[in-house]
Design a protein around this motif. Structure first.
Motif, short mmCIF file in Angstrom:
data_model
loop_
_atom_site.label_atom_id
_atom_site.label_comp_id
_atom_site.label_asym_id
_atom_site.label_seq_id
_atom_site.Cartn_x
_atom_site.Cartn_y
_atom_site.Cartn_z
N THR A 1 0.72 -1.24 -0.08
CA THR A 1 0.19 0.02 -0.10
C THR A 1 0.80 1.22 0.06
N PHE A 2 0.79 2.08 -0.86
CA PHE A 2 1.49 3.19 -1.10
C PHE A 2 0.65 4.53 -0.51
N HIS A 3 1.35 5.21 0.01
CA HIS A 3 0.74 6.53 0.65
C HIS A 3 1.39 7.79 -0.16
N LEU A 4 0.44 8.56 -0.50
CA LEU A 4 0.98 9.70 -1.40
C LEU A 4 1.31 10.97 -0.31
N THR A 5 0.96 10.79 0.88
CA THR A 5 1.31 11.92 1.63
C THR A 5 2.80 11.82 2.33
N HIS A 6 3.47 12.69 2.22
CA HIS A 6 4.88 12.48 2.93
C HIS A 6 5.16 13.76 3.54
N ARG B 1 6.40 12.61 -4.93
CA ARG B 1 6.10 11.27 -4.18
C ARG B 1 5.58 10.19 -5.41
N VAL B 2 4.75 10.74 -6.18
CA VAL B 2 4.38 10.00 -7.41
C VAL B 2 5.26 9.47 -8.15
N ASP B 3 6.26 10.46 -8.55
CA ASP B 3 7.53 10.19 -9.39
C ASP B 3 8.49 8.79 -8.80
#
Length: 96
Positions: free
Chosen positions: A4-9, A17-19
Motif C-alpha cells: 500500500t503506497f501513501h501519497l502523503t509525506h 512522491r508519485v514519481d
C-alpha cells in the motif's frame, strides 16, 4: 510486491512522491526480470492488481500501472494498493 503506497509525506510534495513510487515499481520490475528464468520459460510475466485497498483491488495490465497511479493523483486520493507477482511466461506458437 504487495504494498500500500501513501501519497502523503511530511517532506515531499505529492508529484515528487508519485514519481518516487513509479520509479520504485520500475526498479522492482527490472530486478524481477533479471532473475534466472525457470527451465522451458520464455520470459517473466506479471500478474498485477490495483485498487484503493487490498479488498477492492482489480486485475490490471502491467502497461496500465503508471496511468492508474496518475489517476489516483488526479483524484487526490491518499493511498492505493498495488500487487505485482512474477510468474514464468510461455510464448504461444505463431499461427500461419
Amino acid at each position: 510486491m504487495k504494498k500500500t503506497f501513501h501519497l502523503t509525506h511530511p517532506k515531499l510534495t505529492v508529484p515528487r512522491r508519485v514519481d518516487a513510487i513509479k520509479h520504485e515499481v520500475k526498479k522492482y520490475l527490472k530486478r524481477e526480470r533479471n532473475k534466472a528464468l525457470p527451465e522451458n520459460a520464455d520470459f517473466w510475466d506479471f500478474d498485477c492488481r490495483f485498487g484503493l485497498d487490498e479488498a477492492s483491488s482489480e486485475p490490471v495490465h502491467l502497461a496500465e500501472i503508471n496511468k492508474k497511479i496518475s489517476e489516483v493523483e488526479a483524484n487526490q486520493q491518499d493511498s492505493f494498493y498495488l500487487e505485482i507477482l512474477a510468474k514464468p511466461g510461455f510464448r504461444s506458437k505463431n499461427r500461419e
